[in-house]
Design a protein around this motif. Structure first.
Motif, PDB file in Angstrom:
ATOM      1  N   VAL A 348      47.600  44.505  48.301  1.00  0.00           N
ATOM      2  CA  VAL A 348      46.298  45.062  47.907  1.00  0.00           C
ATOM      3  C   VAL A 348      46.268  45.318  46.402  1.00  0.00           C
ATOM      4  O   VAL A 348      45.287  45.022  45.714  1.00  0.00           O
ATOM      5  N   ARG A 349      47.365  45.853  45.899  1.00  0.00           N
ATOM      6  CA  ARG A 349      47.448  46.116  44.448  1.00  0.00           C
ATOM      7  C   ARG A 349      47.465  44.804  43.661  1.00  0.00           C
ATOM      8  O   ARG A 349      46.810  44.690  42.622  1.00  0.00           O
ATOM      9  N   LYS A 350      48.185  43.811  44.165  1.00  0.00           N
ATOM     10  CA  LYS A 350      48.284  42.539  43.449  1.00  0.00           C
ATOM     11  C   LYS A 350      46.934  41.850  43.360  1.00  0.00           C
ATOM     12  O   LYS A 350      46.558  41.298  42.309  1.00  0.00           O
ATOM     13  N   VAL A 351      46.154  41.879  44.459  1.00  0.00           N
ATOM     14  CA  VAL A 351      44.818  41.274  44.435  1.00  0.00           C
ATOM     15  C   VAL A 351      43.956  41.953  43.380  1.00  0.00           C
ATOM     16  O   VAL A 351      43.245  41.290  42.615  1.00  0.00           O
ATOM     17  N   ALA A 352      44.008  43.285  43.319  1.00  0.00           N
ATOM     18  CA  ALA A 352      43.219  44.014  42.320  1.00  0.00           C
ATOM     19  C   ALA A 352      43.645  43.623  40.906  1.00  0.00           C
ATOM     20  O   ALA A 352      42.788  43.417  40.029  1.00  0.00           O
ATOM     21  N   GLU A 353      44.947  43.512  40.678  1.00  0.00           N
ATOM     22  CA  GLU A 353      45.441  43.139  39.345  1.00  0.00           C
ATOM     23  C   GLU A 353      44.978  41.742  38.964  1.00  0.00           C
ATOM     24  O   GLU A 353      44.571  41.506  37.811  1.00  0.00           O
ATOM     25  N   LEU A 354      45.004  40.805  39.910  1.00  0.00           N
ATOM     26  CA  LEU A 354      44.567  39.435  39.622  1.00  0.00           C
ATOM     27  C   LEU A 354      43.084  39.394  39.270  1.00  0.00           C
ATOM     28  O   LEU A 354      42.677  38.648  38.379  1.00  0.00           O
TER      29      LEU A 354
END
Length: 445
Positions: A348-354
């Motif tokens: 979830v965090r990685k998607v937001a960062e991308l």
């Protein structure tokens, strides 16, 4: 068109009614008002012909499998893992989407309970319901809840909130005799000075969007504190993707958090369906509309689930209901539950960062083009407004010819923002796609 009755069956039915023809059934209708010609509809086609015709119609649409989308404004093109549909479309879920007999629907109730848990974890709130129709109606319900809790008649909502959400709030408020006051924005964010002027003893609820419709980041903590000091409830409309990276609204004073969950597991689908989510602090739980699944134990001491604290007008006396919400978007919410479970906390965090990285790369490259300039200086998450050297309509026409779906023309809803577009880039957009877009935009004079 499929008509199941044979000619013999039609004659039998007419004979049973004592008439000779279907026209005899309409004998009392004056001839001058009857249509004296056959309906202008196509003749029948067989299954193969109908399928071919539907494919021909569908081919007229700009499919996201063929076009690259940089359009957001509330509905986004995100990657959905293939496992989502594989689980979602199982008959156990697909046909039993809502627990009409909750005690024997333990599987459905379990899935909804997990959804509520995920919403609470992401928003930092105490209790979530089983979903709402969409983000707009969830916002309107939150406005009514806030005014009912404070016993005040005025809704303060930022003009940086999605314009369609504001329209729905006004519709709901009119029926309740509530006043809606729109707070202007400055440099892309809510004017705190203008908000302060309206925070009097009539203000029952303050509503902001985080990030807002322009993609800009609001000063949520300061606005929340202003609302508290004035005795108003604080509502935050949260971008679900942002909850993987930004401070949860529950940690900066929100009384109610709502939003539209389309980015989790639900494709754009020409605008819907989607689902709304709502989470509240514990003291607001009995005012919350919709369904809430609770956890308990059965008579054998086993974990079990029930529908609890029901405020639906179908279950209690209508005059005591908090809302006319009488169903939930359980299948769409289940898609989100599956999607979030597959991603996990780090995913979830990685998607937001991308989303942040790709939107900012697009923004920086666009700024280099002659005639393109930022509309605002406020920080943004994954969506931004930019001034264009030509009308957005003409730019989008050019982009469509290159199989790009461009940004939203903001003048459509904000007349003061002429030649301004709202752009976004999700985790699906590649550097190559962004660079190709920039090359096409570079040809705009």
């Amino acid at each position: 068109m499929y008509i199941p009755h044979t000619e013999a069956e039609r004659r039998e039915m007419l004979a049973a009614m004592g008439v000779n023809s279907i026209e005899d059934l309409f004998a009392d209708i004056p001839a001058e008002v009857k249509m004296q010609r056959p309906l202008q509809i196509p003749g029948f086609k067989n299954e193969m012909e109908v399928a071919a015709h539907l494919r021909e119609l569908a081919a007229k649409n700009a499919s996201l499998q063929e076009y690259v989308s940089f359009l957001g404004a509330g509905v986004y093109d995100h990657h959905i893992p293939g496992a989502v549909d594989h689980i979602l479309l199982r008959s156990e879920f697909y046909t039993a989407y809502t627990p009409y007999q909750p005690e024997i629907s333990q599987g459905t109730l379990t899935a909804i309970f997990e959804f509520q848990t995920l919403i609470c974890q992401l928003t930092g709130m105490d209790v979530a319901n089983a979903s709402m129709y969409d983000g707009a109606t969830a916002t309107a319900e939150a406005a009514l809840m806030g005014c009912a809790a404070t016993r005040r008649p005025r809704i303060l909502i930022s003009t940086a909130v999605h314009p369609e959400y504001r329209a729905v709030v006004k519709t709901y408020a009119r029926g309740q005799g509530l006043e809606v006051v729109e707070i202007p924005y400055e440099d892309g964010v809510t004017s705190e000075a203008a908000l302060q002027e309206q925070l009097d003893t009539l203000a029952g609820v303050v509503i902001i969007q985080q990030p807002n419709f322009f993609g800009c980041l609001e000063q949520g903590e300061r606005i929340g504190e202003m609302a508290k000091q004035a005795g108003a409830k604080f509502v935050v409309i949260a971008d679900p993707i942002s909850l993987g990276l930004l401070t949860p609204p529950g940690e900066y004073g929100a009384d109610i958090v709502v939003g539209d969950g389309q980015p989790w597991g639900n494709p754009p689908s020409f605008g819907g369906p989607s689902f709304g989510f709502m989470a509240v602090k514990e003291e607001m739980v009995r005012r919350m509309p919709g369904r809430i699944v609770g956890q308990t134990v059965d008579n054998r001491g086993q974990r079990a689930f029930v529908l609890t604290l029901q405020a639906r007008e179908q279950h209690i006396r209508r005059e005591k209901a908090t809302s006319n919400i009488c169903s939930n978007q359980a299948l769409c919410a289940l898609a989100a539950t599956i999607h979030l479970s597959l991603l996990g906390k780090q995913g979830v965090r990685k998607v937001a960062e991308l989303n942040v990285q790709k939107a900012h790369y697009l923004f920086e490259e666009m700024k280099k083009l002659p005639g393109f300039a930022p509309a605002f200086t406020a920080p943004f998450f994954r969506e931004f407004a930019i001034k264009t050297p030509q009308s957005p309509r003409r730019i989008n026409e050019k982009l469509l010819a290159h199989k790009f779906i461009g940004g939203l023309d903001l003048e459509w809803v904000y007349p003061e923002l002429t030649s301004t577009q709202l752009w976004t880039a999700t985790e699906k957009r590649t550097r190559q796609e962004i660079d190709r877009l920039i090359a096409v935009l570079g040809e705009v004079k």
